[in-house]
Design a protein around this motif. Sequence first.
Motif, PDB file in Angstrom:
ATOM      1  N   MET B 534      64.744  83.156  89.283  1.00 59.60           N
ATOM      2  CA  MET B 534      63.771  82.992  88.916  1.00 59.60           C
ATOM      3  C   MET B 534      62.928  84.079  88.119  1.00 59.60           C
ATOM      4  O   MET B 534      61.369  83.952  87.255  1.00 59.60           O
ATOM      5  CB  MET B 534      62.316  82.370  90.129  1.00 59.60           C
ATOM      6  CG  MET B 534      61.335  82.682  89.763  1.00 59.60           C
ATOM      7  SD  MET B 534      59.706  82.237  91.344  1.00 59.60           S
ATOM      8  CE  MET B 534      60.579  81.174  92.375  1.00 59.60           C
ATOM      9  N   ILE B 535      63.175  85.273  88.055  1.00 65.00           N
ATOM     10  CA  ILE B 535      62.051  86.400  87.576  1.00 65.00           C
ATOM     11  C   ILE B 535      63.394  86.171  86.097  1.00 65.00           C
ATOM     12  O   ILE B 535      61.901  86.406  85.499  1.00 65.00           O
ATOM     13  CB  ILE B 535      62.936  87.911  88.439  1.00 65.00           C
ATOM     14  CG1 ILE B 535      61.776  87.535  89.588  1.00 65.00           C
ATOM     15  CG2 ILE B 535      62.293  88.271  87.411  1.00 65.00           C
ATOM     16  CD1 ILE B 535      62.625  88.767  90.868  1.00 65.00           C
ATOM     17  N   ARG B 536      63.955  85.858  85.675  1.00 60.78           N
ATOM     18  CA  ARG B 536      64.956  85.970  84.411  1.00 60.78           C
ATOM     19  C   ARG B 536      63.848  85.029  83.786  1.00 60.78           C
ATOM     20  O   ARG B 536      64.117  85.921  82.545  1.00 60.78           O
ATOM     21  CB  ARG B 536      66.614  85.589  84.882  1.00 60.78           C
ATOM     22  CG  ARG B 536      67.615  86.965  84.598  1.00 60.78           C
ATOM     23  CD  ARG B 536      68.660  86.639  84.191  1.00 60.78           C
ATOM     24  NE  ARG B 536      68.873  85.474  85.711  1.00 60.78           N
ATOM     25  CZ  ARG B 536      69.579  85.874  86.645  1.00 60.78           C
ATOM     26  NH1 ARG B 536      69.242  86.772  87.154  1.00 60.78           N
ATOM     27  NH2 ARG B 536      69.902  84.495  87.201  1.00 60.78           N
ATOM     28  N   THR B 537      63.789  83.628  84.219  1.00 58.67           N
ATOM     29  CA  THR B 537      63.860  83.267  83.666  1.00 58.67           C
ATOM     30  C   THR B 537      62.056  82.717  83.928  1.00 58.67           C
ATOM     31  O   THR B 537      61.854  81.441  83.747  1.00 58.67           O
ATOM     32  CB  THR B 537      63.796  81.688  83.578  1.00 58.67           C
ATOM     33  OG1 THR B 537      63.953  81.269  85.570  1.00 58.67           O
ATOM     34  CG2 THR B 537      65.464  81.599  83.891  1.00 58.67           C
ATOM     35  N   ARG B 538      61.235  83.692  83.919  1.00 62.52           N
ATOM     36  CA  ARG B 538      60.230  83.470  84.008  1.00 62.52           C
ATOM     37  C   ARG B 538      58.967  83.059  82.718  1.00 62.52           C
ATOM     38  O   ARG B 538      58.395  82.652  83.434  1.00 62.52           O
ATOM     39  CB  ARG B 538      59.017  84.776  84.801  1.00 62.52           C
ATOM     40  CG  ARG B 538      59.103  86.014  83.877  1.00 62.52           C
ATOM     41  CD  ARG B 538      58.812  87.209  84.497  1.00 62.52           C
ATOM     42  NE  ARG B 538      59.441  87.550  84.456  1.00 62.52           N
ATOM     43  CZ  ARG B 538      59.427  89.104  84.696  1.00 62.52           C
ATOM     44  NH1 ARG B 538      58.098  89.605  85.887  1.00 62.52           N
ATOM     45  NH2 ARG B 538      59.856  90.394  84.724  1.00 62.52           N
ATOM     46  N   ALA B 539      59.397  83.425  81.821  1.00 65.23           N
ATOM     47  CA  ALA B 539      58.896  83.300  80.681  1.00 65.23           C
ATOM     48  C   ALA B 539      59.140  81.217  80.365  1.00 65.23           C
ATOM     49  O   ALA B 539      58.023  81.240  79.300  1.00 65.23           O
ATOM     50  CB  ALA B 539      59.984  83.723  79.143  1.00 65.23           C
ATOM     51  N   ASP B 540      60.310  80.611  80.776  1.00 65.33           N
ATOM     52  CA  ASP B 540      60.429  79.600  80.820  1.00 65.33           C
ATOM     53  C   ASP B 540      59.608  78.745  82.369  1.00 65.33           C
ATOM     54  O   ASP B 540      59.581  77.610  81.935  1.00 65.33           O
ATOM     55  CB  ASP B 540      61.417  79.054  80.108  1.00 65.33           C
ATOM     56  CG  ASP B 540      62.289  79.653  79.437  1.00 65.33           C
ATOM     57  OD1 ASP B 540      61.440  79.690  77.798  1.00 65.33           O
ATOM     58  OD2 ASP B 540      63.344  79.878  79.287  1.00 65.33           O
ATOM     59  N   GLN B 541      59.548  79.724  82.433  1.00 59.78           N
ATOM     60  CA  GLN B 541      58.375  78.471  84.182  1.00 59.78           C
ATOM     61  C   GLN B 541      57.597  78.008  83.580  1.00 59.78           C
ATOM     62  O   GLN B 541      56.071  78.081  83.100  1.00 59.78           O
ATOM     63  CB  GLN B 541      58.064  80.208  84.465  1.00 59.78           C
ATOM     64  CG  GLN B 541      57.677  79.345  86.481  1.00 59.78           C
ATOM     65  CD  GLN B 541      58.454  78.657  87.162  1.00 59.78           C
ATOM     66  OE1 GLN B 541      59.499  78.496  87.055  1.00 59.78           O
ATOM     67  NE2 GLN B 541      57.951  77.300  87.738  1.00 59.78           N
ATOM     68  N   LYS B 542      57.424  76.593  83.959  1.00 60.05           N
ATOM     69  CA  LYS B 542      55.857  75.916  83.826  1.00 60.05           C
ATOM     70  C   LYS B 542      55.326  75.836  85.160  1.00 60.05           C
ATOM     71  O   LYS B 542      55.437  76.325  86.215  1.00 60.05           O
ATOM     72  CB  LYS B 542      56.504  74.065  84.056  1.00 60.05           C
ATOM     73  CG  LYS B 542      57.118  74.000  82.816  1.00 60.05           C
ATOM     74  CD  LYS B 542      56.937  72.152  83.339  1.00 60.05           C
ATOM     75  CE  LYS B 542      57.662  71.935  81.549  1.00 60.05           C
ATOM     76  NZ  LYS B 542      57.879  69.873  82.580  1.00 60.05           N
TER      77      LYS B 542
END
Lengths: 155, 547
Positions: B534-542
């Motif tokens: 979740m932290i790694r992909t936060r930029a893509d988080q809807k």
Amino acid sequence: MKDTFELLSPLPALTDLDAAGLDALRALADAMIPALDGRPSGSAVLIDAGTLDRARAARPDLDAPLHAALAAVDRDLLRSEPALALDDLADREPTVFQAVGQLLAGAYVIHQDVRTAIGYPGQEALPLRDDTEEYFEMLAEVVERGPFLREVPKD
Amino acid sequence: MRFNPVPSDLPDVADVLIIGAGASGAVAARELARSGFAVVCLEQGGWTPRSEFLGATDLWELGSQKTWHPNPNERAGVSDYPIDVSDSDVNPLMYNGVGGSTILYGGHWTRATPSDFRVRTLDGVADDWPITYEELSPFYERVDADMGISGLADDPSYPDGVVYPLPPLPIGKVGMTAARGLHQLGWHWWPATNAIASRAYRGLEACARRGACQTGCPEGAKATTDLTHWPEALERGVRLVTGARVTRITTDVSGLAEGAIWVDRDGVERHQRASVVLVAANGIGTPRLLLASTSNHHPDGLANSSGLVGKRLMIHPYASVDGLYEEQLDSWLGPAGQAIISMQFYDTDTSRGFVRGGKWHAMPTGGPQGHRSGYAGRPGSGQWGDAFHGRIGHVGHSFEWGVIAEDLPDETNRVTLSDTLADSDGLAAPKITYATSDNTRAMLDFHIDRMREAHEAAGAISTVETSLMRDCGYHLLGTARMGDDPSDSVVDSYGRSHDVPNLFIMDGSTFVTSFGVNPTNTIMAIALRGIEQMIRTRADQKVAVHA
């Protein structure tokens, strides 16, 4: 607003036992826990030594079942045929019987004389001791038998 | 249980709202805080100071049968909710408070094995997991370090390289006796791994052998996440709200999670908004909340397009055999905790008439009334008169062999919302429907026979069996399973809902199968893996749109 501290939902206050109730309790306690082999009777520990008061304070949820048991038990039978009286109470009021058993047994085993008699020191604190040397040879055989896990095919 | 005042400065919109401050909620909170997220955690219970535990007092047994009972229906604490078990063979067990069920667990800390993740491939039953043991192994290792695990390396029933941060605890006379029996039979055994510190470690005290582990450690030696994770999480700014019972997760016009409605200890309803919502309320509480969170977008409950929320409940039916021994084993001494384990019958052997298996553990049996004296489903407690003296007179002379039997997922075993029972805030209670399958029954019967043999080989003079302990349901698993296919799973392998991309589930709900071991280390390892993703992909988080 302050911190609040609560453990359980509100519990009822304890209800005193009258003389007749206390008399019945004495008989019930001795029927469930008679004196034996140097161990004191239930009434000697619970009533005379006062452990039941501590137990009731610790478990007020069991006070109502205690009163219910004393009201329900056949007091004449309790004096003449204690074992039959217990069976009769357990048959008619199983939940009450289970609860009062928990209270009386719990109160009995907190007394130091009882603990001494059965060789139980309580949940004492002791230092840890490394006992690996004591089982090393047995464990070596487990190791020598080799891997003991199921093969999983690679995807 | 101590409740703090509701903070007056909660963020209007948290980056992440965590529901539940137990094992996995604590992992998530701490990791998110380390990465600078603004985190609010809502926990229906409060703090449990170790000074409240009774293990160092003479009232330990009596109090444990109520105040520290693992069954919330028996304990009836202020933070507990009732559970309808009228259609269940087994009672679910849990603790509701900061630290969750780690407060009352035994600290048994046994990893799943590589084959556990491939039961469809290997045995043709249930489903394979979307992750492997090898993928999870580094997270196990880090969780072991966080929790201060005591154990001995090189158990041949695991892949090479499994080591622990602390040396093993003593196995004591109980473990030595149990080991001699298995040695005699040529069966596998190993000194047990426990989440109990054998030395002072990162805020944990060294075990003092009180043996009261399952009723709360009065020494602060058992690894519970209120001690291991929450201090740092709070120091880094996580806002933990105690006494906060969540009644539903709210969604925005597009169906994304946008926060949760919760009720404080004064009965005031509040709304916490968040960009991401993470549910960590255990395998009963999580599906209960999702099923209660219906909306136009989610008419069957949140994240439930697969129809699997609440289904496939696995709970590890538990059988045990107590052996009575002539010699004094001091079996009131801890840790309790497990002394030794055996994986001899862990995996499938179809000649036994069932698939899968279970881990055994040898445990001390506690004080004069026995460590399970308050549990339902135990035999023979109604023995009075002279028999009572016989019972308490055996104190110290027995130990328990128990088996964690791997029950397989079955959609008829499930959590639903009760039509007739509600909690103190009016939220429908969970109703459990659970029946022991023929495979599980055959498994339990087989293990009981073998455990009896193990006691006999160790020199027991008598044995007593419990064929199914009703108060055994500590392991609440499978009710929002993970998978790659949204049609037959609720979340992906990182815990992200297939339906609601800013909703995460991180607890035992996401298990695909139950394994035959205690699950807390796996729950925490999966949570750690998921939260890092979740932290790694936060930029893509809807995220939801907040007005």
